[in-house]
Motif scaffolding. Sequence first.
Motif, PDB file in Angstrom:
ATOM      1  N   SER A 246      -0.126 -14.821 -69.647  1.00  0.00           N
ATOM      2  CA  SER A 246      -1.585 -14.043 -70.014  1.00  0.00           C
ATOM      3  C   SER A 246      -1.248 -12.581 -69.540  1.00  0.00           C
ATOM      4  O   SER A 246      -1.846 -11.838 -69.927  1.00  0.00           O
ATOM      5  CB  SER A 246      -2.820 -14.782 -69.675  1.00  0.00           C
ATOM      6  OG  SER A 246      -2.832 -15.873 -70.653  1.00  0.00           O
ATOM      7  N   TYR A 247      -0.702 -12.603 -68.091  1.00  0.00           N
ATOM      8  CA  TYR A 247      -0.934 -11.225 -67.363  1.00  0.00           C
ATOM      9  C   TYR A 247       0.439 -10.577 -67.118  1.00  0.00           C
ATOM     10  O   TYR A 247       0.354  -9.709 -66.334  1.00  0.00           O
ATOM     11  CB  TYR A 247      -1.508 -11.714 -66.052  1.00  0.00           C
ATOM     12  CG  TYR A 247      -2.844 -12.342 -66.269  1.00  0.00           C
ATOM     13  CD1 TYR A 247      -3.950 -11.551 -67.001  1.00  0.00           C
ATOM     14  CD2 TYR A 247      -3.250 -13.482 -66.025  1.00  0.00           C
ATOM     15  CE1 TYR A 247      -5.277 -12.165 -67.321  1.00  0.00           C
ATOM     16  CE2 TYR A 247      -4.665 -14.059 -66.411  1.00  0.00           C
ATOM     17  CZ  TYR A 247      -5.421 -13.563 -67.084  1.00  0.00           C
ATOM     18  OH  TYR A 247      -6.719 -14.110 -67.361  1.00  0.00           O
ATOM     19  N   GLY A 248       1.459 -11.181 -67.750  1.00  0.00           N
ATOM     20  CA  GLY A 248       2.838 -10.600 -67.625  1.00  0.00           C
ATOM     21  C   GLY A 248       3.459 -10.962 -66.215  1.00  0.00           C
ATOM     22  O   GLY A 248       3.073 -11.608 -65.339  1.00  0.00           O
ATOM     23  N   THR A 249       4.615  -9.838 -66.115  1.00  0.00           N
ATOM     24  CA  THR A 249       5.068  -9.454 -64.558  1.00  0.00           C
ATOM     25  C   THR A 249       4.519  -8.447 -63.872  1.00  0.00           C
ATOM     26  O   THR A 249       4.183  -7.705 -64.479  1.00  0.00           O
ATOM     27  CB  THR A 249       6.510  -9.542 -64.885  1.00  0.00           C
ATOM     28  OG1 THR A 249       7.211 -10.879 -65.637  1.00  0.00           O
ATOM     29  CG2 THR A 249       7.371  -9.407 -63.329  1.00  0.00           C
ATOM     30  N   GLN A 250       4.225  -8.683 -62.712  1.00  0.00           N
ATOM     31  CA  GLN A 250       3.689  -7.706 -61.755  1.00  0.00           C
ATOM     32  C   GLN A 250       4.459  -7.413 -60.645  1.00  0.00           C
ATOM     33  O   GLN A 250       4.737  -8.477 -59.917  1.00  0.00           O
ATOM     34  CB  GLN A 250       2.077  -8.105 -61.608  1.00  0.00           C
ATOM     35  CG  GLN A 250       1.304  -8.434 -62.794  1.00  0.00           C
ATOM     36  CD  GLN A 250       0.037  -8.369 -62.498  1.00  0.00           C
ATOM     37  OE1 GLN A 250      -0.680  -7.989 -61.327  1.00  0.00           O
ATOM     38  NE2 GLN A 250      -0.928  -9.017 -63.499  1.00  0.00           N
ATOM     39  N   TYR A 251       4.383  -6.117 -60.244  1.00  0.00           N
ATOM     40  CA  TYR A 251       5.105  -5.634 -59.044  1.00  0.00           C
ATOM     41  C   TYR A 251       4.117  -4.836 -58.346  1.00  0.00           C
ATOM     42  O   TYR A 251       3.415  -4.003 -58.817  1.00  0.00           O
ATOM     43  CB  TYR A 251       6.494  -4.757 -59.253  1.00  0.00           C
ATOM     44  CG  TYR A 251       7.556  -5.720 -59.976  1.00  0.00           C
ATOM     45  CD1 TYR A 251       8.423  -6.391 -59.222  1.00  0.00           C
ATOM     46  CD2 TYR A 251       7.362  -5.747 -61.415  1.00  0.00           C
ATOM     47  CE1 TYR A 251       9.421  -6.815 -59.934  1.00  0.00           C
ATOM     48  CE2 TYR A 251       8.517  -6.437 -61.886  1.00  0.00           C
ATOM     49  CZ  TYR A 251       9.490  -7.047 -61.395  1.00  0.00           C
ATOM     50  OH  TYR A 251      10.731  -7.768 -61.742  1.00  0.00           O
ATOM     51  N   ALA A 252       4.016  -5.135 -56.811  1.00  0.00           N
ATOM     52  CA  ALA A 252       3.181  -4.254 -56.102  1.00  0.00           C
ATOM     53  C   ALA A 252       3.940  -3.243 -55.032  1.00  0.00           C
ATOM     54  O   ALA A 252       4.826  -3.868 -54.633  1.00  0.00           O
ATOM     55  CB  ALA A 252       2.211  -5.190 -55.304  1.00  0.00           C
ATOM     56  N   VAL A 253       3.451  -2.025 -54.818  1.00  0.00           N
ATOM     57  CA  VAL A 253       4.003  -1.193 -53.972  1.00  0.00           C
ATOM     58  C   VAL A 253       2.861  -0.948 -52.952  1.00  0.00           C
ATOM     59  O   VAL A 253       1.759  -0.524 -53.377  1.00  0.00           O
ATOM     60  CB  VAL A 253       4.303  -0.057 -54.511  1.00  0.00           C
ATOM     61  CG1 VAL A 253       4.774   1.252 -53.636  1.00  0.00           C
ATOM     62  CG2 VAL A 253       5.619  -0.231 -55.833  1.00  0.00           C
ATOM     63  N   ALA A 254       3.027  -1.322 -51.628  1.00  0.00           N
ATOM     64  CA  ALA A 254       1.804  -1.168 -50.617  1.00  0.00           C
ATOM     65  C   ALA A 254       1.907   0.281 -50.145  1.00  0.00           C
ATOM     66  O   ALA A 254       2.825   1.060 -50.035  1.00  0.00           O
ATOM     67  CB  ALA A 254       2.428  -2.047 -49.482  1.00  0.00           C
ATOM     68  N   GLY A 255       0.584   0.744 -49.846  1.00  0.00           N
ATOM     69  CA  GLY A 255       0.241   1.956 -49.472  1.00  0.00           C
ATOM     70  C   GLY A 255      -0.454   1.694 -48.087  1.00  0.00           C
ATOM     71  O   GLY A 255      -0.204   0.843 -47.331  1.00  0.00           O
ATOM     72  N   ASP A 256      -1.095   2.745 -47.603  1.00  0.00           N
ATOM     73  CA  ASP A 256      -1.721   2.597 -46.489  1.00  0.00           C
ATOM     74  C   ASP A 256      -3.075   1.929 -46.530  1.00  0.00           C
ATOM     75  O   ASP A 256      -3.628   2.075 -47.704  1.00  0.00           O
ATOM     76  CB  ASP A 256      -1.902   4.067 -45.892  1.00  0.00           C
ATOM     77  CG  ASP A 256      -0.683   4.679 -45.397  1.00  0.00           C
ATOM     78  OD1 ASP A 256       0.474   4.339 -45.224  1.00  0.00           O
ATOM     79  OD2 ASP A 256      -0.632   6.111 -45.722  1.00  0.00           O
ATOM     80  N   ARG A 280      -2.994  -7.167 -54.483  1.00  0.00           N
ATOM     81  CA  ARG A 280      -1.564  -7.172 -54.944  1.00  0.00           C
ATOM     82  C   ARG A 280      -1.358  -7.486 -56.530  1.00  0.00           C
ATOM     83  O   ARG A 280      -0.275  -7.586 -56.964  1.00  0.00           O
ATOM     84  CB  ARG A 280      -0.682  -7.951 -54.080  1.00  0.00           C
ATOM     85  CG  ARG A 280      -0.593  -7.343 -52.648  1.00  0.00           C
ATOM     86  CD  ARG A 280       0.158  -8.264 -51.673  1.00  0.00           C
ATOM     87  NE  ARG A 280      -0.226  -9.504 -51.932  1.00  0.00           N
ATOM     88  CZ  ARG A 280       0.494 -10.631 -51.546  1.00  0.00           C
ATOM     89  NH1 ARG A 280       1.940 -10.328 -51.066  1.00  0.00           N
ATOM     90  NH2 ARG A 280       0.528 -11.720 -51.439  1.00  0.00           N
ATOM     91  N   ILE A 281      -2.393  -7.817 -57.164  1.00  0.00           N
ATOM     92  CA  ILE A 281      -2.492  -8.363 -58.631  1.00  0.00           C
ATOM     93  C   ILE A 281      -3.399  -7.361 -59.286  1.00  0.00           C
ATOM     94  O   ILE A 281      -4.780  -7.211 -58.808  1.00  0.00           O
ATOM     95  CB  ILE A 281      -2.640  -9.904 -58.697  1.00  0.00           C
ATOM     96  CG1 ILE A 281      -1.335 -10.585 -57.967  1.00  0.00           C
ATOM     97  CG2 ILE A 281      -2.883  -9.985 -60.254  1.00  0.00           C
ATOM     98  CD1 ILE A 281      -1.770 -12.026 -58.021  1.00  0.00           C
ATOM     99  N   ALA A 282      -3.158  -6.979 -60.352  1.00  0.00           N
ATOM    100  CA  ALA A 282      -4.091  -6.199 -61.430  1.00  0.00           C
ATOM    101  C   ALA A 282      -5.341  -7.139 -61.607  1.00  0.00           C
ATOM    102  O   ALA A 282      -4.983  -8.383 -61.847  1.00  0.00           O
ATOM    103  CB  ALA A 282      -3.541  -5.574 -62.448  1.00  0.00           C
ATOM    104  N   PRO A 283      -6.543  -6.842 -61.654  1.00  0.00           N
ATOM    105  CA  PRO A 283      -7.652  -7.633 -62.024  1.00  0.00           C
ATOM    106  C   PRO A 283      -7.525  -8.180 -63.373  1.00  0.00           C
ATOM    107  O   PRO A 283      -7.273  -7.735 -64.389  1.00  0.00           O
ATOM    108  CB  PRO A 283      -8.819  -6.842 -61.852  1.00  0.00           C
ATOM    109  CG  PRO A 283      -8.351  -5.365 -62.040  1.00  0.00           C
ATOM    110  CD  PRO A 283      -7.079  -5.248 -61.575  1.00  0.00           C
ATOM    111  N   PRO A 284      -7.827  -9.332 -63.607  1.00  0.00           N
ATOM    112  CA  PRO A 284      -7.465 -10.127 -64.792  1.00  0.00           C
ATOM    113  C   PRO A 284      -8.918  -9.766 -65.693  1.00  0.00           C
ATOM    114  O   PRO A 284      -8.800  -9.778 -66.850  1.00  0.00           O
ATOM    115  CB  PRO A 284      -7.384 -11.719 -64.638  1.00  0.00           C
ATOM    116  CG  PRO A 284      -7.976 -11.928 -63.225  1.00  0.00           C
ATOM    117  CD  PRO A 284      -7.626 -10.535 -62.509  1.00  0.00           C
ATOM    118  N   GLU A 285     -10.042  -9.694 -64.854  1.00  0.00           N
ATOM    119  CA  GLU A 285     -11.167  -9.235 -65.522  1.00  0.00           C
ATOM    120  C   GLU A 285     -12.045  -8.370 -64.690  1.00  0.00           C
ATOM    121  O   GLU A 285     -11.889  -8.326 -63.551  1.00  0.00           O
ATOM    122  CB  GLU A 285     -12.111 -10.647 -65.427  1.00  0.00           C
ATOM    123  CG  GLU A 285     -11.614 -11.709 -66.578  1.00  0.00           C
ATOM    124  CD  GLU A 285     -11.446 -11.293 -67.972  1.00  0.00           C
ATOM    125  OE1 GLU A 285     -12.199 -10.524 -68.471  1.00  0.00           O
ATOM    126  OE2 GLU A 285     -10.607 -12.041 -68.692  1.00  0.00           O
TER     127      GLU A 285
END
Length: 288
Positions: A246-256, A280-285
């Motif tokens: 449902s939410y695909g593949t996700q990649y997170a890049v950390a910031g400050d 680190r994950i885009a909100p599903p809702e």
Amino acid sequence: MSDAPNIRPDDQHGRPDRPGLDPDRAEAIRGLLTETVEREPERVRSTRRRRVVLLSVAGVAAVALAVGGVALAGGGPLPSGNGEAAPTSLPSDRPEDDPGTSPGVVEPAGTPSATPVPPPAPVVDDPTAPSTWVVSTDRIGPLVLGGRLEEQAARLTTFDRHPDDGYGCPASFFSDGRGLSLAVSRGSSPDATEIATVSADPTLDDPAALASATPRTASGIGLGDDEATLLAAYPDAELTLDHHESYGTQYAVAGDDGQYLVFVVGTSDRITDMSVGTTRIAPPEYCG
């Protein structure tokens, strides 16, 4: 005895003979002539020396007059006492050397400055032009985490704002005619932006139009780019969701400060969402 003078008869040409000289007088005359002849060489040498001296003096005077005349005519100084002309600053057509130029190089008059004029800086984060927006771990263009949501939303004049659902959803949604969608969610503060997401469906939209309209990161990654291009630009990106149905593949890049930029790769293996927030994950809702 006759008193007539002793006159010799005329010679054969009829000229009367002159009277003879007295012997004593003739002897005196001969002595004078002899003495004169004997002294003649010394007198001649003396006369010649005087002539040489006079000629030398005249020559020096002539040279001095000539040099003086040239100096006076040219406006320069006369020769000094030692015969050498005083130094004179002659006019020159060559401009003074510029300390900022190379030695011996004379730049022509009117040469424009060699300092290059930098081009105008490109417009960044123009609210009316999403292609100018820079995406990072704390912002999507003019949508900055922690900023006042309503002030930011008011600048999105080229997007249409969807009506609120009437049930207290903390998010607001926007779309434009170029296939872009925005979701902006409030946080614990009633008017602070906590999450911002820009999305598009690459399978439905014109790929060329999407490529020219999408916001991009500083590395040039935007909506519609494939997974391989994403990982080449961010090899250290963390895989946080792997081929979710449902939410695909996700990649997170950390910031400050615990902030993240999350890329969502859809079933087409192309980026469909870029989301910034504190997870680190885009909100599903956004409303549930």
